[in-house]
Design a protein around this motif. Structure first.
Motif, mmCIF file in Angstrom:
data_model
loop_
_atom_site.group_PDB
_atom_site.id
_atom_site.type_symbol
_atom_site.label_atom_id
_atom_site.label_comp_id
_atom_site.label_asym_id
_atom_site.label_seq_id
_atom_site.Cartn_x
_atom_site.Cartn_y
_atom_site.Cartn_z
ATOM 1 N N GLU A 139 -13.224 -24.269 27.608
ATOM 2 C CA GLU A 139 -12.917 -25.631 28.062
ATOM 3 C C GLU A 139 -11.420 -25.892 28.171
ATOM 4 O OE1 GLU A 139 -16.763 -25.585 25.759
ATOM 5 O OE2 GLU A 139 -14.670 -25.117 25.224
ATOM 6 N N LYS A 140 -10.592 -24.906 27.807
ATOM 7 C CA LYS A 140 -9.147 -25.143 27.747
ATOM 8 C C LYS A 140 -8.357 -24.303 28.753
ATOM 9 C CE LYS A 140 -9.792 -27.863 24.210
ATOM 10 N NZ LYS A 140 -11.255 -27.929 24.325
ATOM 11 N N LEU A 141 -9.027 -23.485 29.535
ATOM 12 C CA LEU A 141 -8.337 -22.674 30.530
ATOM 13 C C LEU A 141 -7.831 -23.538 31.678
ATOM 14 C CD1 LEU A 141 -10.840 -19.661 30.666
ATOM 15 C CD2 LEU A 141 -8.648 -19.744 29.452
ATOM 16 N N GLU A 142 -6.874 -22.995 32.417
ATOM 17 C CA GLU A 142 -6.293 -23.647 33.598
ATOM 18 C C GLU A 142 -5.449 -24.879 33.258
ATOM 19 O OE1 GLU A 142 -6.465 -22.168 36.344
ATOM 20 O OE2 GLU A 142 -8.262 -20.913 36.305
ATOM 21 N N ASN A 143 -5.076 -25.048 31.976
ATOM 22 C CA ASN A 143 -4.324 -26.239 31.576
ATOM 23 C C ASN A 143 -2.968 -25.913 30.960
ATOM 24 O OD1 ASN A 143 -6.281 -28.182 32.379
ATOM 25 N ND2 ASN A 143 -7.470 -27.730 30.545
ATOM 26 N N GLY A 144 -2.517 -24.676 31.048
ATOM 27 C CA GLY A 144 -1.177 -24.327 30.587
ATOM 28 C C GLY A 144 -1.017 -24.201 29.091
ATOM 29 N N HIS A 145 -2.097 -23.939 28.356
ATOM 30 C CA HIS A 145 -1.996 -23.789 26.910
ATOM 31 C C HIS A 145 -1.292 -22.478 26.540
ATOM 32 C CE1 HIS A 145 -4.193 -27.222 25.356
ATOM 33 N NE2 HIS A 145 -5.079 -27.070 26.342
ATOM 34 N N SER A 146 -0.680 -22.485 25.350
ATOM 35 C CA SER A 146 -0.073 -21.283 24.776
ATOM 36 C C SER A 146 -0.967 -20.820 23.634
ATOM 37 C CB SER A 146 1.333 -21.581 24.248
ATOM 38 O OG SER A 146 2.180 -22.004 25.287
ATOM 39 N N LEU A 147 -1.566 -19.649 23.778
ATOM 40 C CA LEU A 147 -2.521 -19.130 22.801
ATOM 41 C C LEU A 147 -1.863 -18.016 21.990
ATOM 42 C CD1 LEU A 147 -5.433 -19.133 21.725
ATOM 43 C CD2 LEU A 147 -6.006 -17.485 23.527
ATOM 44 N N TYR A 148 -1.937 -18.138 20.660
ATOM 45 C CA TYR A 148 -1.345 -17.145 19.757
ATOM 46 C C TYR A 148 -2.460 -16.394 19.055
ATOM 47 C CZ TYR A 148 2.966 -19.613 20.702
ATOM 48 O OH TYR A 148 4.048 -20.173 21.338
ATOM 49 N N MET A 149 -2.410 -15.052 19.130
ATOM 50 C CA MET A 149 -3.462 -14.203 18.569
ATOM 51 C C MET A 149 -2.834 -12.982 17.910
ATOM 52 S SD MET A 149 -6.113 -14.259 21.791
ATOM 53 C CE MET A 149 -4.876 -13.691 22.961
ATOM 54 N N ASP A 150 -3.593 -12.344 17.005
ATOM 55 C CA ASP A 150 -3.091 -11.127 16.372
ATOM 56 C C ASP A 150 -3.546 -9.904 17.168
ATOM 57 O OD1 ASP A 150 -5.753 -10.618 15.706
ATOM 58 O OD2 ASP A 150 -5.511 -11.189 13.603
ATOM 59 N N ASN A 151 -3.279 -8.723 16.628
ATOM 60 C CA ASN A 151 -3.483 -7.487 17.390
ATOM 61 C C ASN A 151 -4.949 -7.106 17.587
ATOM 62 O OD1 ASN A 151 -4.220 -6.450 14.859
ATOM 63 N ND2 ASN A 151 -2.227 -5.531 14.521
ATOM 64 N N PHE A 152 -5.892 -7.791 16.913
ATOM 65 C CA PHE A 152 -7.309 -7.508 17.147
ATOM 66 C C PHE A 152 -7.733 -7.948 18.550
ATOM 67 C CE2 PHE A 152 -11.749 -8.992 17.082
ATOM 68 C CZ PHE A 152 -12.393 -7.810 16.736
ATOM 69 N N TYR A 153 -7.143 -9.002 19.051
ATOM 70 C CA TYR A 153 -7.550 -9.582 20.330
ATOM 71 C C TYR A 153 -6.656 -9.156 21.490
ATOM 72 C CZ TYR A 153 -9.973 -12.674 17.076
ATOM 73 O OH TYR A 153 -10.753 -13.162 16.057
ATOM 74 N N ASN A 154 -5.361 -9.036 21.252
ATOM 75 C CA ASN A 154 -4.418 -8.880 22.353
ATOM 76 C C ASN A 154 -4.533 -7.530 23.048
ATOM 77 O OD1 ASN A 154 -2.885 -11.289 22.654
ATOM 78 N ND2 ASN A 154 -1.909 -10.880 20.677
ATOM 79 N N SER A 155 -4.393 -7.565 24.351
ATOM 80 C CA SER A 155 -4.319 -6.357 25.180
ATOM 81 C C SER A 155 -3.664 -6.743 26.497
ATOM 82 C CB SER A 155 -5.712 -5.773 25.430
ATOM 83 O OG SER A 155 -6.491 -6.646 26.228
#
Length: 231
Positions: free
Chosen positions: A80-96
């Motif tokens: 529900e939060k895509l396409e709105n310019g949010h900044s998402l912070y995640m650790d190395n389990f998710y990021n690629s």
């Protein structure tokens, strides 16, 4: 939460644990958590601990299980939060690199640490050295201080900025790492606040523990919103 509140730009995504040491097919072990054994929750929060959305991990019974499950979890919690310019912070389990490219196409930024064995990570670096590579609006960097740390961002360049640590000492760090440290504490703050007044007892069955935990999250959200909007 979707009906009554829309979050700020910065969001953090991580796991939380509900303590359970009994037999359960989807019981998890996470080494770096205070509650190492239990039922895992994927949680999307604001940096102050306000829970926006969560999902219970149920192993083989879960639609988010299997290859590429980290990306599936991120897209589900952010649906529900895509396409709105949010900044998402995640650790190395998710990021690629692939997930960062997909999110930036959906006008959503991501920043966080990156596993050194992931595709498109960088070569060895010497002590006190920082290197970075750019592609399709994504920067992947690697820094070595006491140990090697790889990171990824679609919002910040690999600029070196001055950061003050907990002891009051100034250090020069890459901008993605500084912002990751600043905004990635939402889940830890939620767990910390719940630990002060625990409602869980050993004799309660696992599904009742989940229900009580959800009620505690609702109470904490109410507390955060009251403090934010009280006159």
């Amino acid at each position: 939460m979707n009906a009554i509140y829309y979050p700020k730009k910065e969001l953090s995504l991580d796991e939380s644990m509900v303590l359970w040491r009994g037999r359960l097919v989807f019981r998890q072990y996470i080494q770096n958590k205070c509650l190492k054994y239990g039922i895992k929750l994927y949680m999307l929060t604001e940096p102050d601990g306000l829970v926006i959305k969560f999902a219970v991990y149920t192993g083989v019974f879960d639609d988010m299980e299997g290859q590429g499950n980290a990306s599936i979890v991120v897209l589900y919690l952010m649906s529900e939060k895509l396409e709105n310019g949010h900044s998402l912070y995640m650790d190395n389990f998710y990021n690629s690199f692939d997930l960062a490219t997909l999110l930036i196409q959906k006008n959503t930024y991501c920043t966080g640490t990156l596993r050194l064995n992931r595709k498109n990570t960088l070569v060895e670096v010497k002590k006190d050295e920082t290197i970075a590579r750019y592609s399709n609006g994504v920067v992947i960097g690697k820094r070595r201080d006491k140990r090697e740390v790889a990171y990824i961002s679609t919002e910040f360049k690999n600029n070196l900025v001055v950061s003050t640590n907990t002891r009051g000492h100034n250090q020069t760090k890459p901008e993605p790492i500084v912002n990751y440290s600043k905004f990635m504490s939402g889940i830890d703050r939620q767990d910390q606040m719940q630990s002060y007044y625990p409602c869980i007892r050993k004799t309660i069955r696992w599904y009742k523990k989940i229900g009580i935990h959800i009620e505690q999250m609702l109470l904490m959200n109410s507390f955060y919103l009251y403090n934010k909007y009280k006159i």
